[in-house]
Write a protein that holds these residues in place. Structure first.
Motif, short mmCIF file in Angstrom:
data_model
loop_
_atom_site.label_atom_id
_atom_site.label_comp_id
_atom_site.label_asym_id
_atom_site.label_seq_id
_atom_site.Cartn_x
_atom_site.Cartn_y
_atom_site.Cartn_z
N GLU A 31 0.87 -1.18 0.00
CA GLU A 31 0.00 0.00 0.00
C GLU A 31 0.91 1.23 0.00
O GLU A 31 1.60 1.48 0.98
CB GLU A 31 -0.91 0.02 1.23
N LYS A 32 0.90 1.95 -1.12
CA LYS A 32 1.74 3.15 -1.23
C LYS A 32 0.92 4.38 -0.94
O LYS A 32 -0.17 4.56 -1.49
CB LYS A 32 2.33 3.27 -2.63
N ILE A 33 1.44 5.22 -0.07
CA ILE A 33 0.83 6.51 0.22
C ILE A 33 1.77 7.55 -0.37
O ILE A 33 2.88 7.75 0.12
CB ILE A 33 0.65 6.71 1.74
N LEU A 34 1.32 8.17 -1.48
CA LEU A 34 2.17 9.12 -2.20
C LEU A 34 2.02 10.52 -1.61
O LEU A 34 1.02 11.20 -1.85
CB LEU A 34 1.83 9.11 -3.69
N ILE A 35 3.03 10.91 -0.83
CA ILE A 35 2.92 12.17 -0.10
C ILE A 35 3.10 13.39 -1.00
O ILE A 35 2.73 14.49 -0.60
CB ILE A 35 3.90 12.24 1.09
N ASP A 36 3.62 13.20 -2.20
CA ASP A 36 3.73 14.35 -3.12
C ASP A 36 2.38 14.63 -3.78
O ASP A 36 2.12 15.75 -4.22
CB ASP A 36 4.84 14.16 -4.16
N GLN A 37 1.52 13.63 -3.85
CA GLN A 37 0.19 13.82 -4.44
C GLN A 37 -0.86 14.20 -3.39
O GLN A 37 -1.90 14.73 -3.72
CB GLN A 37 -0.25 12.56 -5.18
N ASP A 38 -0.57 13.90 -2.13
CA ASP A 38 -1.49 14.20 -1.04
C ASP A 38 -0.68 14.79 0.12
O ASP A 38 -0.26 14.08 1.03
CB ASP A 38 -2.21 12.92 -0.60
N PRO A 39 -0.42 16.11 0.06
CA PRO A 39 0.46 16.75 1.04
C PRO A 39 0.03 16.56 2.50
O PRO A 39 0.87 16.55 3.39
CB PRO A 39 0.43 18.23 0.66
N ALA A 40 -1.25 16.37 2.75
CA ALA A 40 -1.70 16.14 4.13
C ALA A 40 -1.10 14.85 4.68
O ALA A 40 -0.85 14.74 5.89
CB ALA A 40 -3.23 16.08 4.18
N GLN A 41 -0.84 13.89 3.79
CA GLN A 41 -0.25 12.63 4.22
C GLN A 41 1.21 12.80 4.67
O GLN A 41 1.71 12.01 5.47
CB GLN A 41 -0.35 11.57 3.12
N ARG A 42 1.90 13.82 4.16
CA ARG A 42 3.26 14.10 4.62
C ARG A 42 3.24 14.42 6.11
O ARG A 42 4.07 13.92 6.88
CB ARG A 42 3.91 15.24 3.85
N ASP A 43 2.26 15.23 6.54
CA ASP A 43 2.13 15.56 7.96
C ASP A 43 1.84 14.32 8.78
O ASP A 43 2.40 14.13 9.87
CB ASP A 43 1.04 16.62 8.17
N VAL A 44 0.95 13.47 8.26
CA VAL A 44 0.61 12.22 8.96
C VAL A 44 1.87 11.37 9.11
O VAL A 44 2.16 10.84 10.19
CB VAL A 44 -0.49 11.44 8.21
N MET A 45 2.64 11.24 8.01
CA MET A 45 3.87 10.44 8.03
C MET A 45 4.84 10.99 9.07
O MET A 45 5.41 10.23 9.86
CB MET A 45 4.54 10.45 6.65
N MET A 46 5.02 12.31 9.09
CA MET A 46 5.96 12.92 10.02
C MET A 46 5.52 12.72 11.47
O MET A 46 6.34 12.49 12.36
CB MET A 46 6.17 14.39 9.69
N GLN A 47 4.21 12.78 11.72
CA GLN A 47 3.71 12.55 13.08
C GLN A 47 3.90 11.09 13.49
O GLN A 47 4.27 10.81 14.63
CB GLN A 47 2.22 12.92 13.17
N ARG A 48 3.67 10.17 12.55
CA ARG A 48 3.80 8.74 12.87
C ARG A 48 5.24 8.31 13.06
O ARG A 48 5.53 7.47 13.91
CB ARG A 48 3.20 7.88 11.74
N THR A 49 6.15 8.86 12.23
CA THR A 49 7.52 8.34 12.19
C THR A 49 8.55 9.27 12.82
O THR A 49 9.65 8.82 13.15
CB THR A 49 7.96 8.08 10.73
N GLY A 50 8.24 10.57 12.89
CA GLY A 50 9.24 11.53 13.34
C GLY A 50 10.29 11.81 12.28
O GLY A 50 11.31 12.43 12.55
N ARG A 51 10.05 11.37 11.07
CA ARG A 51 11.01 11.54 9.97
C ARG A 51 10.37 12.29 8.81
O ARG A 51 9.17 12.26 8.63
CB ARG A 51 11.51 10.18 9.47
N ARG A 52 11.24 12.91 8.01
CA ARG A 52 10.78 13.71 6.88
C ARG A 52 11.03 13.05 5.52
O ARG A 52 10.51 13.49 4.51
CB ARG A 52 11.51 15.06 6.86
N THR A 53 11.89 12.04 5.49
CA THR A 53 12.32 11.45 4.22
C THR A 53 11.49 10.23 3.84
O THR A 53 10.89 9.58 4.69
CB THR A 53 13.80 11.04 4.29
#
Length: 85
Positions: A31-53
């Motif tokens: 299951e790929k979550i493309l954070i460049d197509q859904d910028p809100a998911q970048r915030d979710v990723m950063m909250q879940r992982t503490g990482r930006r990359t």
């Protein structure tokens, strides 16, 4: 086999390498979550992982980390058991 979720971007060589290794180890669906197509998911990723990359990979509820982390897990012989558990 556990569910695999990968935060990624449309073109990311590290994402492609991680995906290739997972497929070599028998993962048929990622299951790929493309954070460049859904910028809100970048915030979710950063909250879940503490990482930006990207990639940021989850196997089941376990945060594996990025591509280098995934390869290190494989070299240690721990990737296949984690996928199967």
């Amino acid at each position: 086999m556990k569910k695999v979720v990968m935060y990624a971007t449309g073109y990311c060589p590290y994402c492609s390498r991680a995906e290739a290794l997972l497929k070599q180890r028998g993962v048929e669906q990622i299951e790929k979550i493309l954070i460049d197509q859904d910028p809100a998911q970048r915030d979710v990723m950063m909250q879940r992982t503490g990482r930006r990359t990207v990639p940021q990979i989850y196997i089941g509820e376990d945060h594996v980390g990025g591509c280098d982390d995934l390869y290190a897990l494989d070299r240690a012989g721990k990737l296949v058991p984690l996928l199967a558990a």
